[in-house]
Design an enzyme around this catalytic site. Structure first.
Site, PDB file in Angstrom:
ATOM      1  N   SER A 177     -15.259   7.568  28.835  1.00 41.13           N
ATOM      2  CA  SER A 177     -15.355   8.493  27.971  1.00 41.13           C
ATOM      3  C   SER A 177     -15.810   9.927  28.630  1.00 41.13           C
ATOM      4  O   SER A 177     -15.921   9.911  29.584  1.00 41.13           O
ATOM      5  CB  SER A 177     -17.102   8.616  27.358  1.00 41.13           C
ATOM      6  OG  SER A 177     -17.462   9.766  26.641  1.00 41.13           O
ATOM      7  N   CYS A 227     -29.820   8.785  25.976  1.00 36.33           N
ATOM      8  CA  CYS A 227     -30.163   7.646  24.908  1.00 36.33           C
ATOM      9  C   CYS A 227     -32.126   7.339  24.611  1.00 36.33           C
ATOM     10  O   CYS A 227     -31.566   7.027  23.440  1.00 36.33           O
ATOM     11  CB  CYS A 227     -29.029   7.146  24.822  1.00 36.33           C
ATOM     12  SG  CYS A 227     -27.274   6.963  25.853  1.00 36.33           S
ATOM     13  N   ASN A 250     -26.478   3.856  34.271  1.00 34.49           N
ATOM     14  CA  ASN A 250     -25.651   4.948  33.822  1.00 34.49           C
ATOM     15  C   ASN A 250     -27.382   5.489  33.658  1.00 34.49           C
ATOM     16  O   ASN A 250     -28.137   6.861  34.018  1.00 34.49           O
ATOM     17  CB  ASN A 250     -26.314   5.094  32.481  1.00 34.49           C
ATOM     18  CG  ASN A 250     -26.272   3.929  31.654  1.00 34.49           C
ATOM     19  OD1 ASN A 250     -26.765   2.899  31.879  1.00 34.49           O
ATOM     20  ND2 ASN A 250     -27.761   4.354  31.243  1.00 34.49           N
TER      21      ASN A 250
HETATM   22  N1  PLP Z   1     -22.006   3.255  28.775  1.00 36.00           N
HETATM   23  C1  PLP Z   1     -22.384   4.134  29.608  1.00 36.00           C
HETATM   24  C2  PLP Z   1     -23.125   3.522  31.133  1.00 36.00           C
HETATM   25  C3  PLP Z   1     -23.543   5.228  29.253  1.00 36.00           C
HETATM   26  O1  PLP Z   1     -23.741   6.101  29.640  1.00 36.00           O
HETATM   27  C4  PLP Z   1     -22.907   6.143  28.031  1.00 36.00           C
HETATM   28  C5  PLP Z   1     -23.648   7.283  27.487  1.00 36.00           C
HETATM   29  O2  PLP Z   1     -24.084   7.576  28.591  1.00 36.00           O
HETATM   30  C6  PLP Z   1     -21.947   4.630  26.806  1.00 36.00           C
HETATM   31  C7  PLP Z   1     -21.763   3.644  27.130  1.00 36.00           C
HETATM   32  C8  PLP Z   1     -22.239   6.058  25.758  1.00 36.00           C
HETATM   33  O3  PLP Z   1     -21.082   6.571  25.483  1.00 36.00           O
HETATM   34  P1  PLP Z   1     -20.647   8.022  24.613  1.00 36.00           P
HETATM   35  O4  PLP Z   1     -21.666   8.976  24.497  1.00 36.00           O
HETATM   36  O5  PLP Z   1     -18.988   8.225  24.854  1.00 36.00           O
HETATM   37  O6  PLP Z   1     -20.531   7.197  23.226  1.00 36.00           O
END
Ligand code: PLP
Length: 405
Positions: A208, A335, A160
């Site tokens: 997601s 995040c 990400n």
């Molecule tokens: N995994 C990855 C690689 C992400 O980029 C994200 C969100 O930024 C998530 C998991 C979490 O997803 P959600 O926001 O739907 O909980």
């Protein structure tokens, strides 16, 4: 709330699509009746309930089809984080009798890393594989780490922050040869990288909706037939008993439509985003002195990701200045933006603490244009120049982390 200090909404150019995306109007159109007219509970026997159930099952079909899976293999959840938790905790508990060893990588999203850290407190042993300078996990390092006690391997499909696309086909193959389950967090990869469950030896896959022009608060876990999970949420037995709670029908309908559009329009949108990304990378590196690219180049990078590092720059200041000029980007993953700790992903590439701070992630969507990229390219040079004039971090002046934050 926008960060712009001039009062009105300033972000005209949205380059933060890895944080979240705009809901596609066609997705919203399909969702709306499920808030206002067809608001039944999918477990109810009357026709309101049956309408809701039918819509949910149609969405399940669409999600399954997009992954080359059967609809029975799809479990709806509240998003990527829950899917990762259900995959990791669910499989870890279900297989505790066989072994308690899990392998993951140091560049995973916190939804995976923090779940693994929690599992360590429950007596599980977790191995965190390192990555190379571009963020790749090597198949050989996984092969060396696998033991008879390994029950599960979890490696993300695409990162990400820096966009590295992992060799999940090969990683899954060596995992299966060793008799363990393979989970992949494909939250950033779905609709940008082909993911066919007939061709990949993936047992569990998280996705997601809000990362692919669907709504927030809904996601799915693909679960290959025969894979056993222990639920982590107990209640009325929804989703084959694996995820109790009244189903979020409007969200599920939105996810189904977003997946359908994501797949049918993938070739076109990937080509479009790749062209804009290449232009951005080339021109920013050419025009901004002391600028660098984090992550890989070419096909092994997500089509929508450009991640720069500017020497002598402090990331938060850069984001604020960009915001005032109407550009939304991010310093790292959304995040971790609120944290002053340097990103664990950048640190794992071997970058020193202080260099991580001058990073900028631009993440595109199918709605961005070349014209927006040109406006950005024009704006970034003067912003960096001005910030450098004000910065205590200059050539010949050594970095001191305490002065950064
Ligand atoms: N995994 C990855 C690689 C992400 O980029 C994200 C969100 O930024 C998530 C998991 C979490 O997803 P959600 O926001 O739907 O909980």
């Amino acid at each position: 709330m926008p960060l712009g200090i001039v009062g009105e909404m300033m972000n005209e150019v949205y380059f933060d699509n890895s944080a979240t995306t705009k809901v596609d109007p066609r997705v919203l159109d399909e969702m709306l009746p499920y808030f206002t007219e067809k608001y039944g509970n999918a477990s109810s026997l009357h026709s309101f309930g049956q309408d809701a159930y039918g819509a949910m099952e149609e969405a399940r079909e669409r999600v399954a089809k997009a992954l080359g899976a059967a609809s029975r293999d799809i479990i709806f959840t509240s998003g990527g984080t829950e899917s990762d938790n259900l995959a990791l905790q669910g499989a870890a508990y279900a297989m505790a009798g066989k072994g308690k060893s899990i392998i993951t990588s140091v560049v995973e999203h916190h939804a995976v890393l923090h779940t693994c850290q929690f599992l360590e407190t429950q007596g599980y042993k977790v191995t965190y594989l390192p990555v190379d300078k571009e963020g790749f996990v090597s198949v050989e390092s996984l092969q060396n780490a696998l033991t008879k006690e390994t029950t599960m391997v979890s490696i993300m499909a695409a990162n990400n922050e820096i966009g590295t696309i992992q060799p999940i086909k090969e990683l899954a193959e060596v995992t299966k040869e060793a008799g363990a389950l393979f989970h992949t967090d494909a939250v950033q990869a779905v609709s940008k990288v082909p993911l066919d469950m007939n061709k990949l030896k993936v047992d569990l896959l998280s996705l997601s909706a809000h990362k692919l022009h669907g709504p927030k608060g809904v996601g799915a876990l693909y679960l290959r037939k025969g894979v056993k999970l222990r639920p982590i949420v107990y209640g009325g037995g929804h989703e084959r008993g694996l995820r109790s709670s009244t189903e979020n029908i409007p969200g599920i309908v939105g996810l189904g439509k977003a997946m359908e559009l994501g797949m049918s329009e993938m070739d076109e949108s990937v080509a479009r985003m790749t062209a804009i990304r290449e232009h951005l990378i080339k021109r920013v590196l050419e025009t901004v002195p002391r600028s660098h690219l984090n992550g890989p180049v070419g096909e092994k990078r997500l089509c929508n990701n450009a991640h720069f590092r500017f020497d002598f720059i402090e990331g938060e200041g850069m984001i604020l200045h960009l915001d005032m000029r109407g550009f939304a980007g991010s310093t790292g993953s959304a995040c971790s933006t609120k944290s002053l700790e340097p990103s664990h992903v950048l640190r794992s590439l071997g970058l020193p603490h202080e260099l991580c701070h001058g990073s900028l992630r631009l993440s595109l969507s199918k709605f961005n244009t070349m014209e927006e990229a040109d406006r950005f390219i024009e704006a970034i040079g003067p912003i960096i120049e001005n910030l450098r004039k004000m910065s205590p971090l200059r050539e010949g002046v050594s970095y001191n982390v305490a002065t950064v934050h």
